[in-house]
Design an enzyme around this catalytic site. Structure first.
Site, PDB file in Angstrom:
ATOM      1  N   GLU A  34     132.576 -49.536 -49.182  1.00  0.00           N
ATOM      2  CA  GLU A  34     131.186 -49.250 -48.799  1.00  0.00           C
ATOM      3  C   GLU A  34     131.173 -47.791 -48.366  1.00  0.00           C
ATOM      4  OE1 GLU A  34     128.217 -48.445 -46.998  1.00  0.00           O
ATOM      5  OE2 GLU A  34     128.579 -49.939 -45.430  1.00  0.00           O
ATOM      6  N   LYS A  36     141.905 -51.466 -38.753  1.00  0.00           N
ATOM      7  CA  LYS A  36     142.183 -50.091 -38.310  1.00  0.00           C
ATOM      8  C   LYS A  36     140.853 -49.395 -38.055  1.00  0.00           C
ATOM      9  CE  LYS A  36     142.665 -46.012 -39.825  1.00  0.00           C
ATOM     10  NZ  LYS A  36     142.212 -45.252 -38.643  1.00  0.00           N
ATOM     11  N   CYS A  44     125.033 -45.147 -42.866  1.00  0.00           N
ATOM     12  CA  CYS A  44     125.371 -44.943 -44.293  1.00  0.00           C
ATOM     13  C   CYS A  44     124.140 -45.051 -45.179  1.00  0.00           C
ATOM     14  CB  CYS A  44     126.455 -45.910 -44.727  1.00  0.00           C
ATOM     15  SG  CYS A  44     126.006 -47.627 -44.474  1.00  0.00           S
ATOM     16  N   GLU A  51     125.709 -35.993 -48.560  1.00  0.00           N
ATOM     17  CA  GLU A  51     125.450 -36.763 -47.345  1.00  0.00           C
ATOM     18  C   GLU A  51     125.707 -35.853 -46.140  1.00  0.00           C
ATOM     19  OE1 GLU A  51     128.195 -40.032 -46.448  1.00  0.00           O
ATOM     20  OE2 GLU A  51     126.429 -41.228 -45.982  1.00  0.00           O
TER      21      GLU A  51
HETATM   22  P1  ADP Z   1     135.018 -39.687 -41.830  1.00  0.00           P
HETATM   23  O1  ADP Z   1     135.298 -38.465 -42.653  1.00  0.00           O
HETATM   24  O2  ADP Z   1     133.599 -39.921 -41.588  1.00  0.00           O
HETATM   25  O3  ADP Z   1     135.861 -39.813 -40.599  1.00  0.00           O
HETATM   26  P2  ADP Z   1     136.712 -41.333 -43.394  1.00  0.00           P
HETATM   27  O4  ADP Z   1     136.352 -42.017 -44.666  1.00  0.00           O
HETATM   28  O5  ADP Z   1     137.718 -40.245 -43.485  1.00  0.00           O
HETATM   29  O6  ADP Z   1     135.370 -40.893 -42.761  1.00  0.00           O
HETATM   30  O7  ADP Z   1     137.250 -42.386 -42.325  1.00  0.00           O
HETATM   31  C1  ADP Z   1     136.915 -43.754 -42.287  1.00  0.00           C
HETATM   32  C2  ADP Z   1     138.145 -44.551 -41.909  1.00  0.00           C
HETATM   33  O8  ADP Z   1     139.142 -44.366 -42.920  1.00  0.00           O
HETATM   34  C3  ADP Z   1     138.805 -44.111 -40.606  1.00  0.00           C
HETATM   35  O9  ADP Z   1     139.306 -45.262 -39.950  1.00  0.00           O
HETATM   36  C4  ADP Z   1     139.928 -43.206 -41.086  1.00  0.00           C
HETATM   37  O10 ADP Z   1     140.993 -43.076 -40.156  1.00  0.00           O
HETATM   38  C5  ADP Z   1     140.372 -43.935 -42.332  1.00  0.00           C
HETATM   39  N1  ADP Z   1     141.079 -43.105 -43.334  1.00  0.00           N
HETATM   40  C6  ADP Z   1     141.047 -41.759 -43.495  1.00  0.00           C
HETATM   41  N2  ADP Z   1     141.802 -41.389 -44.550  1.00  0.00           N
HETATM   42  C7  ADP Z   1     142.335 -42.531 -45.074  1.00  0.00           C
HETATM   43  C8  ADP Z   1     143.180 -42.820 -46.202  1.00  0.00           C
HETATM   44  N3  ADP Z   1     143.642 -41.871 -47.005  1.00  0.00           N
HETATM   45  N4  ADP Z   1     143.487 -44.115 -46.443  1.00  0.00           N
HETATM   46  C9  ADP Z   1     143.010 -45.105 -45.667  1.00  0.00           C
HETATM   47  N5  ADP Z   1     142.214 -44.900 -44.594  1.00  0.00           N
HETATM   48  C10 ADP Z   1     141.870 -43.640 -44.299  1.00  0.00           C
END
Ligand code: ADP
Length: 490
Positions: free
Chosen positions: A262, A188, A296, A393
């Site tokens: 990570e 995803k 990161c 960050e």
């Molecule tokens: P950012 O805030 O930099 O977008 P995220 O950690 O929210 O970073 O997003 C990283 C990935 O995790 C994306 O693919 C996002 O769609 C997905 N994501 C966001 N929320 C969730 C969740 N609760 N569970 C699993 N994946 C998630």
């Protein structure tokens, strides 16, 4: 809407009906892919539903146990991974263009870094299937009437959830070892940058991976959450924010899923008085500003021994002013915009709070292009350890600087962080570099070099920067379950 004009030569978008094809479920909803250089939508991305997640996980589970994949000879699996790498290599211009278009990073960077780096990972792990052997052993507490050995079984269906800063690279950090280990994977990608994932899946299909072994699903965080909490998913490989990592950790509890997380970083760069400043200054600048600071393990906290402090600050500020900000399609661009309007607003608000609190920037800061989510690279000086910009960050091209007097103070400052991903050190004193490497509470230390993550070495964070390790031989602990077998011989 699927037009790549006006700035790009015509090239086809990847096959996004793959999503519907794998699950035999039509897609009825789409979301817009936005070019960070213009703020304009340029492609419609399928918005998956939880029904897509369920069907895709079932398909991945079936593929996991199908003899075409489960019983495949290790050497055949290696050849398949190499065939996929060959197709990716031939496709470099298009993959780089998709990546640049999605993320706003300079096309030249996507060509020189993103695609070749993803390939390095794939080629490295392509050689592993024939080496993933168990061991045989005598039993410790019994006479030698037993044949005892271990097998290394694939952990199962893997959910790979990735962010938007290095979409293809971070996908490959997960896909290459997971597939080498015989797992099946659902990727995803972040909704901001899904195109390269579809193209990787298209090329995997051409390479001959059996159906269901590798699939892509697109959507927002709710789809990531549905995938990460699906009972048939046995392992989640996640790169992203600490807050989302914590949610995934919580969601893993009922099924005791295997995890590698990570997460965020606030990595220190330490420049000692005897360092070679001709290298340390441009490289410390690059450790922070590369990919517009959206890295990161970017070196975002700068600690300089007091006698060299002013010289280093001036050098890095001058470097920041010379960086050419510009759109991805312009080959003279060195720094692209931030990923989205929302992220740009978050970074700008944080910088405004720092300036309102009286933290000063080493000026002048360059002006940014009129359209697009640009943030000029900058360095803040004499930043207190308690300041928000020193602790959180930012994920933008922002360096916070503080002087130190001796190594003990540098180590104390560097370790005073909730994060522990990477550290960069410049020193020409051998014992000083080893002492810093030993005492810094981080997963990776880079001495007289920057941002040298490599498939040969484990990568991951201490403290709130993560859980477990990706890369190196160590990564297989995440994708293989050891199984002990004891056979009585009499
Ligand atoms: P950012 O805030 O930099 O977008 P995220 O950690 O929210 O970073 O997003 C990283 C990935 O995790 C994306 O693919 C996002 O769609 C997905 N994501 C966001 N929320 C969730 C969740 N609760 N569970 C699993 N994946 C998630």
């Amino acid at each position: 809407m699927n037009s790549l004009k006006p700035h790009w030569p015509a090239f086809a978008l990847p096959d996004m009906t793959l999503l519907a094809g794998t699950t035999a479920l039509p897609v009825s909803d789409y979301f817009a892919d936005i070019d960070p250089c213009t703020g304009q939508a340029f492609a419609d991305i399928p918005a998956a539903t939880t029904e897509h997640v369920n069907r895709m996980v079932e398909a991945a589970h079936t593929a996991l146990h199908h003899p075409d994949w489960r019983a495949m000879a290790p050497l055949h699996r290696e050849k398949l991974l190499h065939r996929w790498a060959d197709l990716i290599e031939q496709d470099l211009p298009r993959l780089a263009a998709l990546e640049a278009r999605d993320t706003g990073k300079p096309l030249s960077l996507a060509e020189a870094v993103d695609v070749p780096t993803a390939l390095n990972w794939l080629r490295t792990y392509a050689g592993w299937p024939t080496k993933l052997a168990g061991k045989s052993t005598a039993l410790a507490g019994c006479p030698d009437h037993f044949h005892a050995y271990t097998r290394r079984e694939p952990v199962g269906v893997v959910a790979a959830i990735t962010p938007w800063n290095f979409p293809m690279v971070l996908a490959m950090w997960k896909l290459a070892p997971a597939l080498a280990a015989g797992c099946t994977v659902i990727l995803k990608p972040a909704p901001e940058s899904p195109l390269s994932a579809f193209r990787l899946a298209e090329l995997a299909r051409q390479a001959g991976f059996p159906p269901g072994v590798f699939a892509v699903i697109t959507g927002a965080g709710d789809i990531g959450a549905a995938l990460a909490s699906h009972p048939r998913v046995r392992k989640v490989a996640f790169t992203g924010s600490t807050a989302t990592g914590q949610k995934i950790l919580q969601a893993s509890i009922p099924d005791l899923k295997r995890l590698t997380l990570e997460l965020g970083g606030k990595s220190p760069s330490i420049i000692c008085a005897d360092a070679n400043l001709e290298r340390a200054i441009p490289e410390a600048a690059m450790a922070c500003f590369f990919n517009s600071g959206q890295v990161c393990y970017a070196g975002t906290r700068l600690y300089v021994q007091r006698s060299r402090y002013e010289q280093v600050l001036e050098g890095i500020a001058s470097h920041a002013r010379q960086q050419r900000l510009g759109p991805s399609w312009d080959r003279s661009s060195q720094l692209g915009p931030l990923i989205s309007a929302q992220h740009h607003a978050k970074v700008s608000a944080m910088l405004a709070r720092a300036e309102a609190a009286g933290i000063s920037v080493v000026g002048p800061v360059q002006t940014v292009p009129d359209t697009g989510y640009y943030c000029a690279p900058r360095i803040y000086r004499d930043v207190p350890a308690t300041a928000e910009i020193a602790r959180e960050e930012i994920f933008g091209p922002v360096l916070v600087a503080t002087p130190f007097d001796d190594i003990d103070e540098a180590i104390a400052l560097a370790n005073d962080s909730d994060f522990g991903l990477g550290a960069h050190v410049w020193s020409n004193n051998l014992s000083e570099t080893h002492e810093l490497a030993r005492r810094l509470d981080v997963g990776s230390v880079f001495v007289n070099c920057v941002l040298m993550a490599d498939p040969a070495l484990p990568f991951g964070g201490m403290k709130r920067s993560g859980l477990g390790r990706e890369n190196g031989a160590e990564v297989f602990a995440a994708y293989l379950e050891p199984k002990s077998v004891v056979i009585g011989l009499r």
